[in-house]
Structures are given as C-alpha cells and as structure tokens.
Scaffold this motif. Structure first.
Motif, PDB file in Angstrom:
ATOM      1  N   ASP A   1       0.873  -1.173   0.000  1.00 47.38           N
ATOM      2  CA  ASP A   1       0.000   0.000   0.000  1.00 47.38           C
ATOM      3  C   ASP A   1       0.912   1.225   0.000  1.00 47.38           C
ATOM      4  O   ASP A   1       1.477   1.589   1.036  1.00 47.38           O
ATOM      5  N   ARG A   2       1.061   1.854  -1.136  1.00 46.47           N
ATOM      6  CA  ARG A   2       2.027   2.946  -1.259  1.00 46.47           C
ATOM      7  C   ARG A   2       1.660   4.164  -0.429  1.00 46.47           C
ATOM      8  O   ARG A   2       2.531   4.943  -0.021  1.00 46.47           O
ATOM      9  N   GLN A   3       0.390   4.349  -0.160  1.00 50.74           N
ATOM     10  CA  GLN A   3      -0.020   5.468   0.681  1.00 50.74           C
ATOM     11  C   GLN A   3       0.478   5.262   2.106  1.00 50.74           C
ATOM     12  O   GLN A   3       0.990   6.186   2.743  1.00 50.74           O
ATOM     13  N   ARG A   4       0.340   4.033   2.607  1.00 47.90           N
ATOM     14  CA  ARG A   4       0.856   3.737   3.946  1.00 47.90           C
ATOM     15  C   ARG A   4       2.382   3.771   3.952  1.00 47.90           C
ATOM     16  O   ARG A   4       3.004   4.266   4.888  1.00 47.90           O
ATOM     17  N   ALA A   5       2.990   3.211   2.899  1.00 47.21           N
ATOM     18  CA  ALA A   5       4.444   3.136   2.840  1.00 47.21           C
ATOM     19  C   ALA A   5       5.072   4.522   2.818  1.00 47.21           C
ATOM     20  O   ALA A   5       6.185   4.712   3.332  1.00 47.21           O
TER      21      ALA A   5
END
Length: 232
Positions: A138-142
């Motif tokens: 999940d790039r938003q979380r990352a």
C-alpha cells in the motif's frame, strides 16, 4: 506414472498461437505456456541454478522445466550464464527485457487476487512471497514510513526497504536490518495475507523475529488484499 505432455519449446520463438497482431496475443505466445510466467517470477531476484528453479516451482518436472527454459532463451527472455570460479556452475538469468515484464506480472497479480478463488494458504516460494510484497504494498501507507526489514527464508536471505517510493527488495544478507523475520514463505503469508496474528505464529515457532518488534509488527500491516469480486 502419469506423463505430462510437453510442447517442443525450442520452437517457441517462432510459433504462432494466434493470428492476431495484438501485443497481448504475442505476450501469450511468449510466456503463456504453463510455468513460463512463474519461471520469470523466480528469476526476478537474480540468477538461479536449475535445481533452485525447480525447488521454487512446486510440481514442475525436470523435463518441462528444461523445455520452458530452452524456449524462453530462444525468445530472448532469459539467458544462460556460468558463474566464475570457485562456483563455476550454470545459472539462468533474465535479460533486461525479461526484467521489464515485472510490471505486467504485478498487474496480473493485483487483478487475480480479487477472485474468490485466491487462496493465500497454498504453497509459495520465497521469490513468490517477495514478489507479492512488491505487488501488494500500500504505497499510501508506505509513504509515511522508513523501514529496513530482512528475511531469512530457508537458505535464502532478502532485504526490503520501505519508503516514499514504495518497497524495494533484493536478495542478500539481512544482517543490519532493523527487524529480521525467519520463517518459511507460507507461514509469513499466513500473517501478512491470511489474518493470522503475528504473536500466534511466533508462539507456534512458525516465525522468529530479531531486532525491532515494532518495525516488524508495522511491516506486516502494509499489504492489504483488495475486496473480492466475481464468483468462485
């Protein structure tokens, strides 16, 4: 003993399955045979020996693997190399063009896991597990994190770096990572994708953690599966 029918893959680069100019049709001709795309997956983290490839592909025969490797070499997807002394063994490696297939593999993976038939409890290889992390992050979380995580999976080691760009993973010694998981691929997948509590896997001896436990616990939350669609 049941024999598996084998296509003469040495002619793979020349044969035509479809009378169709579409790039998707050509892609199926290049890697559409059984096992071909999974062989590419196994090579995404660097060269592998024949035996290592076979060990990562549950159920493939030596004959079929040889056929697929020959055909994919003829198609320009992979190449044979010989490691320098003292190893002096033959390995298979993706060409630059072969590596460029990763985006397509990831998109297929993201699409397929939405099927109700997706079962994260089935066997998978170390390369498959690492590829799943590169696919499902999940790039938003990352983007909110800076993590360096290591893995010992059997005799293989991997290092994953999570930052604003997503996740980068390479095969290598995990020493020095902030958190290191020691596990088999299926046990790790049961925590990341199957909803198994990390503490339960540790208590059962399926996963061991070295280093920062907060980092380890944070890492396993970064790969949510999308909702299912369609019908079984």
């Amino acid at each position: 003993m049941k024999l598996e029918k084998v296509t003469d893959s040495t002619k793979m680069a020349e044969k035509r399955w479809y009378d169709d100019a579409c790039g998707t049709a050509l892609a199926m001709e290049l890697v559409g045979e059984r096992w071909s795309l999974l062989i590419v997956r196994e090579l995404m983290f660097g060269p592998r020996r024949f035996g290592e490839l076979r060990a990562g592909l549950n159920g493939i025969s030596a004959n079929v693997l040889s056929q697929r490797l020959e055909g994919m070499e003829a198609a320009g997807i992979l190449t044979r190399q010989r490691l320098p002394p003292p190893a002096s063994v033959q390995v298979y490696a993706l060409t630059l063009w072969g590596y460029q297939s990763e985006t397509a593999i990831q998109e297929l993976g993201r699409w397929a896991v939405r099927s109700p038939r997706h079962d994260p409890s089935l066997p998978l290889s170390a390369a498959s597990l690492m590829m799943s992390f590169r696919t499902m992050i999940d790039r938003q979380r990352a983007a909110e994190r800076q993590l360096l995580v290591g893995f010992r999976v059997g005799e293989e080691g991997f290092v994953a770096r999570v930052d604003g760009e997503g996740i980068a993973i390479h095969r290598g010694d995990p020493a020095g990572a902030r958190a290191i998981f020691t596990s088999d691929p299926s046990s790790m997948a049961s925590v990341v994708y199957g909803g198994r509590p990390l503490e339960d896997a540790e208590a059962a001896g399926a996963i061991a953690i070295e280093g920062d436990r907060v980092v380890a616990a944070d890492f396993v939350t970064l790969f949510p599966l999308p909702p299912k669609t369609g019908s079984a």
